[in-house]
Design a protein around this motif. Structure first.
Motif, PDB file in Angstrom:
ATOM      1  N   PHE A 299       0.824  -1.210   0.000  1.00 39.50           N
ATOM      2  CA  PHE A 299       0.000   0.000   0.000  1.00 39.50           C
ATOM      3  C   PHE A 299       0.856   1.257   0.000  1.00 39.50           C
ATOM      4  O   PHE A 299       0.580   2.225  -0.702  1.00 39.50           O
ATOM      5  N   ALA A 300       1.932   1.241   0.803  1.00 41.95           N
ATOM      6  CA  ALA A 300       2.708   2.462   1.029  1.00 41.95           C
ATOM      7  C   ALA A 300       3.768   2.704  -0.026  1.00 41.95           C
ATOM      8  O   ALA A 300       4.224   3.831  -0.195  1.00 41.95           O
ATOM      9  N   SER A 301       4.189   1.667  -0.766  1.00 43.54           N
ATOM     10  CA  SER A 301       5.334   1.803  -1.655  1.00 43.54           C
ATOM     11  C   SER A 301       5.205   2.931  -2.677  1.00 43.54           C
ATOM     12  O   SER A 301       6.194   3.612  -2.957  1.00 43.54           O
ATOM     13  N   PRO A 302       4.014   3.217  -3.246  1.00 47.67           N
ATOM     14  CA  PRO A 302       3.958   4.338  -4.196  1.00 47.67           C
ATOM     15  C   PRO A 302       4.272   5.673  -3.550  1.00 47.67           C
ATOM     16  O   PRO A 302       4.697   6.608  -4.219  1.00 47.67           O
ATOM     17  N   TYR A 303       4.046   5.752  -2.214  1.00 46.68           N
ATOM     18  CA  TYR A 303       4.247   7.023  -1.537  1.00 46.68           C
ATOM     19  C   TYR A 303       5.671   7.168  -1.013  1.00 46.68           C
ATOM     20  O   TYR A 303       6.127   8.274  -0.737  1.00 46.68           O
ATOM     21  N   LEU A 304       6.381   6.061  -0.859  1.00 43.73           N
ATOM     22  CA  LEU A 304       7.705   6.140  -0.267  1.00 43.73           C
ATOM     23  C   LEU A 304       8.662   6.932  -1.142  1.00 43.73           C
ATOM     24  O   LEU A 304       9.514   7.660  -0.638  1.00 43.73           O
ATOM     25  N   ALA A 305       8.509   6.811  -2.453  1.00 39.77           N
ATOM     26  CA  ALA A 305       9.378   7.581  -3.343  1.00 39.77           C
ATOM     27  C   ALA A 305       9.143   9.070  -3.174  1.00 39.77           C
ATOM     28  O   ALA A 305      10.068   9.874  -3.208  1.00 39.77           O
ATOM     29  N   VAL A 306       7.874   9.431  -2.971  1.00 32.56           N
ATOM     30  CA  VAL A 306       7.545  10.847  -2.781  1.00 32.56           C
ATOM     31  C   VAL A 306       8.048  11.333  -1.439  1.00 32.56           C
ATOM     32  O   VAL A 306       8.561  12.440  -1.297  1.00 32.56           O
ATOM     33  N   LEU A 307       7.935  10.467  -0.421  1.00 35.97           N
ATOM     34  CA  LEU A 307       8.284  10.872   0.941  1.00 35.97           C
ATOM     35  C   LEU A 307       9.762  10.731   1.236  1.00 35.97           C
ATOM     36  O   LEU A 307      10.224  11.231   2.257  1.00 35.97           O
TER      37      LEU A 307
ATOM     38  N   ASP B  58      -3.213  18.614   1.009  1.00 37.79           N
ATOM     39  CA  ASP B  58      -3.737  17.320   1.414  1.00 37.79           C
ATOM     40  C   ASP B  58      -4.918  17.539   2.366  1.00 37.79           C
ATOM     41  O   ASP B  58      -4.740  17.953   3.512  1.00 37.79           O
ATOM     42  N   ASP B  59      -6.137  17.254   1.881  1.00 37.53           N
ATOM     43  CA  ASP B  59      -7.341  17.474   2.683  1.00 37.53           C
ATOM     44  C   ASP B  59      -7.361  16.633   3.956  1.00 37.53           C
ATOM     45  O   ASP B  59      -8.052  16.980   4.921  1.00 37.53           O
ATOM     46  N   ARG B  60      -6.619  15.548   3.973  1.00 37.03           N
ATOM     47  CA  ARG B  60      -6.633  14.673   5.145  1.00 37.03           C
ATOM     48  C   ARG B  60      -5.928  15.278   6.351  1.00 37.03           C
ATOM     49  O   ARG B  60      -6.036  14.755   7.466  1.00 37.03           O
ATOM     50  N   THR B  61      -5.230  16.395   6.160  1.00 36.15           N
ATOM     51  CA  THR B  61      -4.560  17.043   7.285  1.00 36.15           C
ATOM     52  C   THR B  61      -5.472  18.014   8.024  1.00 36.15           C
ATOM     53  O   THR B  61      -5.014  18.755   8.891  1.00 36.15           O
ATOM     54  N   VAL B  62      -6.757  18.022   7.705  1.00 36.10           N
ATOM     55  CA  VAL B  62      -7.691  18.853   8.454  1.00 36.10           C
ATOM     56  C   VAL B  62      -7.595  18.471   9.928  1.00 36.10           C
ATOM     57  O   VAL B  62      -7.469  17.297  10.286  1.00 36.10           O
TER      58      VAL B  62
ATOM     59  N   PRO C  66      23.013  21.708  23.209  1.00 42.69           N
ATOM     60  CA  PRO C  66      22.618  20.442  22.574  1.00 42.69           C
ATOM     61  C   PRO C  66      21.350  19.882  23.204  1.00 42.69           C
ATOM     62  O   PRO C  66      21.150  19.967  24.416  1.00 42.69           O
ATOM     63  N   HIS C  67      20.495  19.319  22.367  1.00 38.21           N
ATOM     64  CA  HIS C  67      19.187  18.862  22.844  1.00 38.21           C
ATOM     65  C   HIS C  67      18.811  17.576  22.121  1.00 38.21           C
ATOM     66  O   HIS C  67      18.993  17.449  20.912  1.00 38.21           O
ATOM     67  N   THR C  68      18.295  16.611  22.871  1.00 38.93           N
ATOM     68  CA  THR C  68      17.909  15.316  22.310  1.00 38.93           C
ATOM     69  C   THR C  68      16.396  15.148  22.341  1.00 38.93           C
ATOM     70  O   THR C  68      15.754  15.475  23.338  1.00 38.93           O
ATOM     71  N   TYR C  69      15.838  14.664  21.245  1.00 41.28           N
ATOM     72  CA  TYR C  69      14.414  14.353  21.187  1.00 41.28           C
ATOM     73  C   TYR C  69      14.244  13.018  20.472  1.00 41.28           C
ATOM     74  O   TYR C  69      15.172  12.512  19.839  1.00 41.28           O
ATOM     75  N   THR C  70      13.070  12.427  20.584  1.00 35.47           N
ATOM     76  CA  THR C  70      12.788  11.186  19.868  1.00 35.47           C
ATOM     77  C   THR C  70      11.573  11.387  18.978  1.00 35.47           C
ATOM     78  O   THR C  70      10.725  12.252  19.240  1.00 35.47           O
ATOM     79  N   THR C  71      11.496  10.589  17.927  1.00 38.29           N
ATOM     80  CA  THR C  71      10.389  10.706  16.977  1.00 38.29           C
ATOM     81  C   THR C  71       9.690   9.367  16.814  1.00 38.29           C
ATOM     82  O   THR C  71      10.306   8.307  16.956  1.00 38.29           O
ATOM     83  N   GLU C  72       8.414   9.422  16.510  1.00 35.36           N
ATOM     84  CA  GLU C  72       7.656   8.220  16.201  1.00 35.36           C
ATOM     85  C   GLU C  72       6.683   8.528  15.071  1.00 35.36           C
ATOM     86  O   GLU C  72       5.914   9.493  15.151  1.00 35.36           O
ATOM     87  N   ILE C  73       6.755   7.763  13.999  1.00 36.79           N
ATOM     88  CA  ILE C  73       5.829   7.945  12.888  1.00 36.79           C
ATOM     89  C   ILE C  73       4.467   7.402  13.296  1.00 36.79           C
ATOM     90  O   ILE C  73       4.317   6.207  13.544  1.00 36.79           O
TER      91      ILE C  73
ATOM     92  N   LEU D  93       1.813  11.887   6.138  1.00 33.26           N
ATOM     93  CA  LEU D  93       2.912  11.766   7.084  1.00 33.26           C
ATOM     94  C   LEU D  93       2.645  12.636   8.304  1.00 33.26           C
ATOM     95  O   LEU D  93       2.532  13.860   8.207  1.00 33.26           O
ATOM     96  N   LEU D  94       2.526  11.986   9.465  1.00 31.37           N
ATOM     97  CA  LEU D  94       2.334  12.679  10.734  1.00 31.37           C
ATOM     98  C   LEU D  94       3.268  12.032  11.752  1.00 31.37           C
ATOM     99  O   LEU D  94       3.249  10.811  11.925  1.00 31.37           O
ATOM    100  N   ILE D  95       4.093  12.832  12.397  1.00 25.43           N
ATOM    101  CA  ILE D  95       5.128  12.333  13.302  1.00 25.43           C
ATOM    102  C   ILE D  95       4.960  12.964  14.678  1.00 25.43           C
ATOM    103  O   ILE D  95       4.723  14.179  14.795  1.00 25.43           O
ATOM    104  N   TYR D  96       5.066  12.143  15.703  1.00 27.85           N
ATOM    105  CA  TYR D  96       5.033  12.637  17.086  1.00 27.85           C
ATOM    106  C   TYR D  96       6.476  12.824  17.553  1.00 27.85           C
ATOM    107  O   TYR D  96       7.307  11.925  17.418  1.00 27.85           O
ATOM    108  N   ILE D  97       6.781  14.002  18.120  1.00 23.02           N
ATOM    109  CA  ILE D  97       8.135  14.321  18.573  1.00 23.02           C
ATOM    110  C   ILE D  97       8.102  14.479  20.091  1.00 23.02           C
ATOM    111  O   ILE D  97       7.475  15.403  20.620  1.00 23.02           O
ATOM    112  N   ASP D  98       8.773  13.583  20.771  1.00 29.90           N
ATOM    113  CA  ASP D  98       8.849  13.607  22.233  1.00 29.90           C
ATOM    114  C   ASP D  98      10.040  14.467  22.655  1.00 29.90           C
ATOM    115  O   ASP D  98      11.158  14.270  22.179  1.00 29.90           O
ATOM    116  N   SER D  99       9.800  15.450  23.527  1.00 25.69           N
ATOM    117  CA  SER D  99      10.843  16.339  24.056  1.00 25.69           C
ATOM    118  C   SER D  99      11.459  17.219  22.974  1.00 25.69           C
ATOM    119  O   SER D  99      12.674  17.423  22.942  1.00 25.69           O
ATOM    120  N   PHE D 100      10.629  17.756  22.101  1.00 27.79           N
ATOM    121  CA  PHE D 100      11.125  18.671  21.062  1.00 27.79           C
ATOM    122  C   PHE D 100      11.660  19.960  21.678  1.00 27.79           C
ATOM    123  O   PHE D 100      12.607  20.556  21.168  1.00 27.79           O
TER     124      PHE D 100
END
Length: 289
Positions: free
Chosen positions: A28-36, A262-266, A67-74, A80-87
């Motif tokens: 499902f995702a492969s067509p979008y990976l090239a774009v992303l 992208d309308d889905r980002t409403v 210097p600052h460390t944060y973590t990310t989770e897709i 594409l929506l990513i959660y950033i912990d301790s940004f």
């Protein structure tokens, strides 16, 4: 620009994990990976990133960009929506609040070529100076996070803003991108060009509240996540609702590769039940000739 450490071959690792653990998702995702791929090369799920910048800031000795460390989770691959912990760090939050505090005024919405009041948005907002040392520090981190999404010779990180909600205040469903790219207005560099908000960061500074979740009604989690239930939940009317957590941020891509929105980002800022919620908006801008 300040460097950030990132693992080698992040995109290859992501694709491999998806292909092995979820073949149907990969198909499902492969067509979008090239774009992303330009975006994902600078992002990784659940991997720590360290943002570094010289301790001595050129603008002021009262704030050091350390210097600052944060973590990310897709959370979602498409969109594409990513959660950033301790940004944001505690010292950055204090400095950002001090910078914006005197400027809060009723929030407005840009429609039909002008800023105007609307019953859909009842918060208050404060513009931030990009020359402020704390603001400059956070914006540099956001630019590094974006990787190759912005062309440094043409695009920019955009003017940042603080937004504040008190009991009963909200921001009804809306999109951060514009249906038509906006012309460069008088006083802005690059007259004769147009721009749109290619992506969004929404970082929480104050979370002493109940309610006030950020709701994406058309976004669903790509896979069960360890943070699900702790930072976000499945909303009863569909999609995902993210509760405000100080220091943490959401990042999402607003535009397709061809520049259309992208309308889905409403999304919506659900009404605050009580207390105080303050956040920072960063809207990176893609410019067009």
């Amino acid at each position: 620009m300040a460097p950030t450490t990132r693992p080698v071959g992040v995109l290859a690792l992501i694709i491999t994990i998806i292909a092995v653990s979820a073949p149907a998702l990969y198909r499902f995702a492969s067509p979008y990976l090239a774009v992303l791929s330009p975006y994902l090369e600078s992002l990784s799920p659940s991997i720590a990133h360290t943002f570094t910048q010289p301790a001595e800031h050129p603008f002021s000795s009262s704030f050091n960009c350390t210097p600052h460390t944060y973590t990310t989770e897709i959370v979602s691959l498409d969109p594409l929506l990513i959660y950033i912990d301790s940004f944001l760090s505690a010292s950055e939050i204090s400095a950002l609040l001090a910078s914006g505090e005197p400027a809060f005024a009723p929030s407005r919405v840009f429609k039909s070529g002008r800023n105007q009041d609307t019953a859909d948005r009842t918060s208050s907002s404060a513009g931030l100076s990009r020359d402020d040392p704390a603001v400059s520090c956070v914006l540099a981190r956001a630019e590094t996070f974006l990787g190759t999404m912005l062309d440094p010779a043409r695009d920019d990180i955009g003017p940042p803003q603080l937004v504040r909600y008190t009991a009963g205040q909200r921001f009804n469903r809306h999109r951060d991108w514009y249906a038509q790219p906006q012309p460069v207005r008088k006083g802005m560099m690059g007259r004769g060009r147009s721009w749109n908000r290619v992506a969004s960061f929404f970082a929480i500074l104050q979370d002493e509240c109940t309610g006030g979740e950020t709701w994406f009604p058309l976004v669903n989690a790509t896979a069960p996540a360890k943070a699900d239930g702790r930072f976000w939940r499945t909303h009863e009317d569909g999609g995902l609702a993210f509760r405000p957590v100080a220091g943490n941020a959401l990042f999402w891509v607003n535009l397709f590769a061809n520049g259309t929105g992208d309308d889905r980002t409403v999304h919506a800022g659900l009404p605050l039940e009580d207390g105080l919620k303050t956040a920072m908006n960063i809207w990176p801008r893609k410019f067009y000739a």
